[in-house]
Design a protein around this motif. Structure first.
Motif, PDB file in Angstrom:
ATOM      1  N   GLN A  69       0.794  -1.228   0.000  1.00  0.00           N
ATOM      2  CA  GLN A  69       0.000   0.000   0.000  1.00  0.00           C
ATOM      3  C   GLN A  69       0.825   1.276   0.000  1.00  0.00           C
ATOM      4  O   GLN A  69       0.299   2.341  -0.314  1.00  0.00           O
ATOM      5  N   THR A  70       2.107   1.183   0.358  1.00  0.00           N
ATOM      6  CA  THR A  70       2.924   2.393   0.438  1.00  0.00           C
ATOM      7  C   THR A  70       4.218   2.210  -0.345  1.00  0.00           C
ATOM      8  O   THR A  70       4.718   1.095  -0.509  1.00  0.00           O
ATOM      9  N   THR A  71       4.764   3.322  -0.827  1.00  0.00           N
ATOM     10  CA  THR A  71       6.006   3.275  -1.598  1.00  0.00           C
ATOM     11  C   THR A  71       6.937   4.399  -1.161  1.00  0.00           C
ATOM     12  O   THR A  71       6.488   5.452  -0.695  1.00  0.00           O
ATOM     13  N   SER A  72       8.231   4.169  -1.305  1.00  0.00           N
ATOM     14  CA  SER A  72       9.222   5.209  -1.051  1.00  0.00           C
ATOM     15  C   SER A  72      10.307   5.105  -2.106  1.00  0.00           C
ATOM     16  O   SER A  72      10.655   4.014  -2.561  1.00  0.00           O
ATOM     17  N   TRP A  73      10.866   6.277  -2.497  1.00  0.00           N
ATOM     18  CA  TRP A  73      11.898   6.351  -3.523  1.00  0.00           C
ATOM     19  C   TRP A  73      13.187   6.879  -2.898  1.00  0.00           C
ATOM     20  O   TRP A  73      13.159   7.771  -2.028  1.00  0.00           O
ATOM     21  N   PHE A  74      14.311   6.338  -3.378  1.00  0.00           N
ATOM     22  CA  PHE A  74      15.614   6.720  -2.844  1.00  0.00           C
ATOM     23  C   PHE A  74      16.544   7.167  -3.975  1.00  0.00           C
ATOM     24  O   PHE A  74      16.603   6.523  -5.025  1.00  0.00           O
ATOM     25  N   TYR A  75      17.247   8.256  -3.738  1.00  0.00           N
ATOM     26  CA  TYR A  75      18.222   8.778  -4.691  1.00  0.00           C
ATOM     27  C   TYR A  75      19.539   9.000  -3.950  1.00  0.00           C
ATOM     28  O   TYR A  75      19.590   9.725  -2.959  1.00  0.00           O
TER      29      TYR A  75
ATOM     30  N   TYR B  51      11.061  10.584  -1.606  1.00  0.00           N
ATOM     31  CA  TYR B  51       9.624  10.589  -1.825  1.00  0.00           C
ATOM     32  C   TYR B  51       8.991   9.412  -1.100  1.00  0.00           C
ATOM     33  O   TYR B  51       9.557   8.323  -1.058  1.00  0.00           O
ATOM     34  N   SER B  52       7.826   9.647  -0.539  1.00  0.00           N
ATOM     35  CA  SER B  52       7.072   8.589   0.130  1.00  0.00           C
ATOM     36  C   SER B  52       5.597   8.863  -0.088  1.00  0.00           C
ATOM     37  O   SER B  52       5.148  10.008   0.040  1.00  0.00           O
ATOM     38  N   LYS B  53       4.852   7.816  -0.441  1.00  0.00           N
ATOM     39  CA  LYS B  53       3.455   8.044  -0.799  1.00  0.00           C
ATOM     40  C   LYS B  53       2.641   6.779  -0.581  1.00  0.00           C
ATOM     41  O   LYS B  53       3.144   5.670  -0.737  1.00  0.00           O
ATOM     42  N   LYS B  54       1.384   6.952  -0.258  1.00  0.00           N
ATOM     43  CA  LYS B  54       0.450   5.837  -0.233  1.00  0.00           C
ATOM     44  C   LYS B  54      -0.079   5.646  -1.647  1.00  0.00           C
ATOM     45  O   LYS B  54      -0.453   6.615  -2.324  1.00  0.00           O
ATOM     46  N   LEU B  55      -0.107   4.413  -2.137  1.00  0.00           N
ATOM     47  CA  LEU B  55      -0.588   4.135  -3.473  1.00  0.00           C
ATOM     48  C   LEU B  55      -2.089   4.433  -3.572  1.00  0.00           C
ATOM     49  O   LEU B  55      -2.833   4.202  -2.615  1.00  0.00           O
ATOM     50  N   PRO B  56      -2.548   4.933  -4.718  1.00  0.00           N
ATOM     51  CA  PRO B  56      -3.988   5.181  -4.888  1.00  0.00           C
ATOM     52  C   PRO B  56      -4.829   3.927  -4.672  1.00  0.00           C
ATOM     53  O   PRO B  56      -5.965   4.018  -4.225  1.00  0.00           O
ATOM     54  N   ARG B  57      -4.272   2.765  -5.021  1.00  0.00           N
ATOM     55  CA  ARG B  57      -4.922   1.497  -4.684  1.00  0.00           C
ATOM     56  C   ARG B  57      -3.831   0.459  -4.435  1.00  0.00           C
ATOM     57  O   ARG B  57      -2.746   0.535  -5.035  1.00  0.00           O
ATOM     58  N   PRO B  58      -4.072  -0.488  -3.549  1.00  0.00           N
ATOM     59  CA  PRO B  58      -3.024  -1.437  -3.166  1.00  0.00           C
ATOM     60  C   PRO B  58      -2.572  -2.306  -4.336  1.00  0.00           C
ATOM     61  O   PRO B  58      -3.353  -2.633  -5.230  1.00  0.00           O
ATOM     62  N   ALA B  59      -1.297  -2.669  -4.313  1.00  0.00           N
ATOM     63  CA  ALA B  59      -0.756  -3.656  -5.240  1.00  0.00           C
ATOM     64  C   ALA B  59      -0.743  -5.012  -4.539  1.00  0.00           C
ATOM     65  O   ALA B  59      -0.899  -5.103  -3.319  1.00  0.00           O
ATOM     66  N   ILE B  60      -0.549  -6.074  -5.315  1.00  0.00           N
ATOM     67  CA  ILE B  60      -0.543  -7.436  -4.783  1.00  0.00           C
ATOM     68  C   ILE B  60       0.878  -7.974  -4.874  1.00  0.00           C
ATOM     69  O   ILE B  60       1.434  -8.094  -5.964  1.00  0.00           O
TER      70      ILE B  60
END
Length: 340
Positions: free
Chosen positions: A69-75, A81-90
Motif C-alpha cells: 500500500q505504500t512506496t518510497s523512492w531513494f536517490y 519521496y514517500s506516498k500511499k498508493l492510490p490502490r493497493p498492489a498485490i
C-alpha cells in the motif's frame, strides 16, 4: 468445439487457459520451461481489479499474497519521496503464482506440455495464442532479480535510483522480499551468477543496498537474470497467431504493471476466443477484435511509461525527478492513473 493452442505458460497463457477450460473449451498449452521456476519480475501486481481475477477464475491463486500500500523512492541512498498508493498492489512471487496456476490449469482438464518449444511451422494456422514473453532484441540492458529475507522496510515498495540503473524492493509472501533491477550492461563486469546482482549494485553506485543485504539472507536459488530487454513496445509482426501479454510489447518495469497487463490481456482475449471455439466467429475477426481492444486499453499507459522511463534510469533524469519529488511538485497520482 474447436481446440485452442497456447504457446507459453506464463501468467497470460495460464490465466487464459484456465478461463477457457472452465468454459468448456479444450486448451493445449506448451511451455518451454518447467514449474516451479523463478522469473525476472517485480513480483507485485498493480492495476488489475479483483473482479477481473475472479472473472478469469484465478482469484484463489493469490491466497497469502501481501497487500502493498505504500512506496518510497531513494536517490543516492537518501529518501526523496514517500506516498500511499492510490490502490493497493498485490505482492506475490512468480515461483509461487506460476506453480499454482499451472496446477489449476491441469485440474481444469487442460493439457500442459512442459519443456516443449514448438516452432512456428508446428503451430496450427488458426486458434493459436502466443504468450511466450518478450521478443529477444539486442540492447544494452540487463534485468536481475533475487529473493531475500531479514530486510527492514519502512514501506511496502522501495525504488532505488542508481547510475544508469534502478532497483525495486517489494514484499512478497512468507515474509520475504523480491529485489529486481534494470541495469545498463557493463561488459567488463564478471562475477558468479549468485554474486552478479551485488556486483551490479556496487557498479551502479548502490553500495548502501549491498551493506543492507549483509544482514539479510539471500536465496541463491532465486537469483535470475535476463538480457536483451527492450521497452519500445513495438507491435508484433503480422502473422496468424494472437499475441498476449509481453508478446504484444513490454511496459517499463518501474510501473509494476507488467503482471497486470498479462492478466488483463487474457481477459480481453477470453470472449473472442470462446466465440471462435464455438464456431460463432472466424479467426481473422478474433485477431482484429483483440488487437483493437488491446490498443485502446494499453496504448496510453505504455506510451506514458516509455516517456517517464529515462527519468528513472538516466543520471540527469534522476536528478530532475528527485528535485520534483522533494519539492512536492511530482504529479504522482495523475502519473499513476495514466500508467495503470
Amino acid at each position: 468445439m474447436k481446440t485452442i493452442t497456447v504457446a507459453g505458460g506464463g501468467l497470460a497463457g495460464l490465466a487464459l487457459g484456465i478461463h477457457l477450460q472452465r468454459k468448456g473449451v479444450s486448451v493445449v498449452l506448451n511451455e518451454a520451461g518447467s514449474y516451479p521456476r523463478h522469473r525476472v519480475c517485480g513480483e507485485f501486481i498493480c492495476g488489475v481489479k479483483p473482479e477481473e481475477l475472479a472473472y478469469l477464475g484465478i482469484a484463489d491463486a493469490f491466497r497469502g499474497a501481501v497487500p502493498c500500500q505504500t512506496t518510497s523512492w531513494f536517490y543516492r541512498g537518501r529518501p526523496v519521496y514517500s506516498k500511499k498508493l492510490p490502490r493497493p498492489a498485490i505482492g506475490i512471487s512468480r515461483y509461487c503464482l506460476d506453480q499454482r496456476l499451472a496446477k489449476q490449469f491441469r485440474s481444469e482438464g487442460g493439457q500442459l506440455n512442459e519443456r516443449t518449444r514448438l516452432t512456428r511451422e508446428q503451430l496450427p494456422e488458426e486458434g493459436t495464442v502466443t504468450a511466450v514473453g518478450r521478443k529477444a532484441e539486442t540492447t544494452d540492458w540487463l534485468g536481475l532479480k533475487f529473493h531475500a529475507s531479514g530486510l527492514e522496510l519502512d514501506n511496502d515498495l522501495e525504488l532505488h535510483l542508481g547510475n544508469h540503473a534502478y532497483l525495486g524492493i517489494s514484499r512478497i509472501e512468507g515474509g520475504a522480499y523480491n529485489l529486481c533491477g534494470l541495469f545498463r550492461k557493463r561488459p567488463g563486469l564478471t562475477a558468479p551468477k549468485t554474486q552478479l546482482p551485488l556486483a551490479y549494485l556496487e557498479a551502479s553506485g548502490l553500495n548502501y543496498l549491498v551493506e543492507r543485504l549483509k544482514d539479510a539472507t539471500i536465496d541463491e536459488n532465486s537469483v535470475t537474470g535476463i538480457s536483451n530487454l527492450s521497452y519500445q513496445s513495438k507491435p508484433p509482426a503480422n502473422d496468424e497467431t494472437l499475441p498476449l501479454g509481453d508478446s504484444a510489447g513490454l511496459i517499463a518495469p518501474f510501473t509494476g504493471n507488467g503482471m497486470s497487463i498479462a492478466f488483463e490481456s487474457a481477459m480481453i482475449a477470453a470472449s473472442p476466443l470462446l466465440a471462435y471455439a464455438e464456431g460463432k466467429s472466424d479467426w481473422n475477426q478474433v485477431l482484429a477484435d483483440v488487437a483493437l481492444i488491446n490498443h485502446k486499453r494499453f496504448r496510453v499507459r505504455k506510451t506514458v511509461a516509455r516517456m517517464i522511463h529515462p527519468l528513472i534510469y538516466s543520471p540527469r533524469g534522476q536528478t530532475a525527478l528527485s528535485l520534483f519529488a522533494k519539492s512536492r511538485m511530482l504529479p504522482f497520482r495523475p502519473l499513476f492513473s495514466l500508467t495503470h
